[in-house]
Design an enzyme around this catalytic site. Sequence first.
Site, PDB file in Angstrom:
ATOM      1  CB  THR A 170      -2.226  27.127 -46.790  1.00 24.60           C
ATOM      2  OG1 THR A 170      -3.413  26.715 -46.384  1.00 24.60           O
ATOM      3  CG2 THR A 170      -1.768  28.416 -46.757  1.00 24.60           C
ATOM      4  CB  THR A 193      -1.480  22.569 -41.647  1.00 27.02           C
ATOM      5  OG1 THR A 193      -2.613  23.845 -41.907  1.00 27.02           O
ATOM      6  CG2 THR A 193      -0.048  23.471 -42.217  1.00 27.02           C
TER       7      THR A 193
HETATM    8  N1  ASP Z   1      -7.198  24.167 -45.740  1.00 26.85           N
HETATM    9  C1  ASP Z   1      -6.029  23.961 -45.756  1.00 26.85           C
HETATM   10  C2  ASP Z   1      -5.643  22.409 -46.053  1.00 26.85           C
HETATM   11  O1  ASP Z   1      -5.363  22.055 -45.167  1.00 26.85           O
HETATM   12  C3  ASP Z   1      -4.964  24.566 -44.836  1.00 26.85           C
HETATM   13  C4  ASP Z   1      -3.592  24.402 -44.870  1.00 26.85           C
HETATM   14  O2  ASP Z   1      -3.024  24.421 -46.147  1.00 26.85           O
HETATM   15  O3  ASP Z   1      -3.055  24.816 -43.883  1.00 26.85           O
HETATM   16  O4  ASP Z   1      -5.476  22.034 -47.103  1.00 26.85           O
END
Ligand code: ASP
Length: 330
Positions: free
Chosen positions: A14, A90
Amino acid sequence: MTLPQIAVLSLGGTISSTRSGSGSGVTPTLTGEALVESVPEIAEAAEVSAEAFRQLPSPEITVDDLVELAAEISRRVEGGAAGVVVTQGTDTIEESSFVLDLLLDVDAPVVMTGAMRNPTLPGADGPANLLASVRVAASEAARGLGVLVVFDDEIHAARYARKTHTQSTATFKSPPVGPLGWVSEGTPRVALRPVGRHHVRVPTGSEDRPVALLAGALGDDGRLFSAVGELGYAGLVVEATGGGHMPSSTVEPLADLAARMPVVLASRTGSGEVLRRTYDFPGSEMDLISCGLIPAGPLDGRKARLLLSLLLRSGASGDEISGAFDRWLR
Ligand code: ASP
């Protein structure tokens, strides 16, 4: 004044996402440089070199990617970087940071971060997380702590960090111990230092050793456990209920499996150690350990799975594997 050199390696997620042309969702597209340039204050804290190491949604990252990343981080540190920041999605930071913590033997701070709100949203948290991470990576106080997760101005040890909320910007917690420190008015503060380090030496070119992760549940009859042995897995981690308890019908398939491959007993509760000598009923922790299951200590299922997988890659014997879990807190 010469500024510390910090390498920023981005893996996607993200924090580096923008709106895609086709649908209404976002995908990881921003380069490492664009990410760093979006936060001008970073240039006052460090001399940063940024690079996109991968461009992936975080569940796509593999242990092979992380073995390569660990080698790249070591090269950067040997080449003079005072610290390294890794940005990624994340969803799997709690796993990738733990793998890097086990693979890396460097004192320089290695900090992982990401974002919960993408750059197109009001109140996007990526810039603040990146700036705080660069400051922690450049700080003397953060040396020798192992891999860290810096998020929402808190500093967490990779070995305890866990994503606990699907959307909150304060999603990262360290359930058994809390954060090691925080960032206050731009200054990293380290209040606690973790005891000991754990390393697994993985030979270059070693093959992935897949480990299955399955959870126990009320009334489950264990048929999935019987299937695991036929699917090419090299080991299994069971997230049992409570302190390490499973329905009695699962004991036989788990015992059969434990005779063929390492089977680790973790808890699905998310905090606290797996018991060893409290309950003695069919399916209790004492029963399962007597059938050959290895208690995971304080490691949750996801971290236990990665430790087991790396130990298998390193060529560890059954005794060495139980010893590694046994010694975790000693
Ligand atoms: N779906 C994303 C990922 O983990 C969520 C994020 O970046 O927080 O790649």
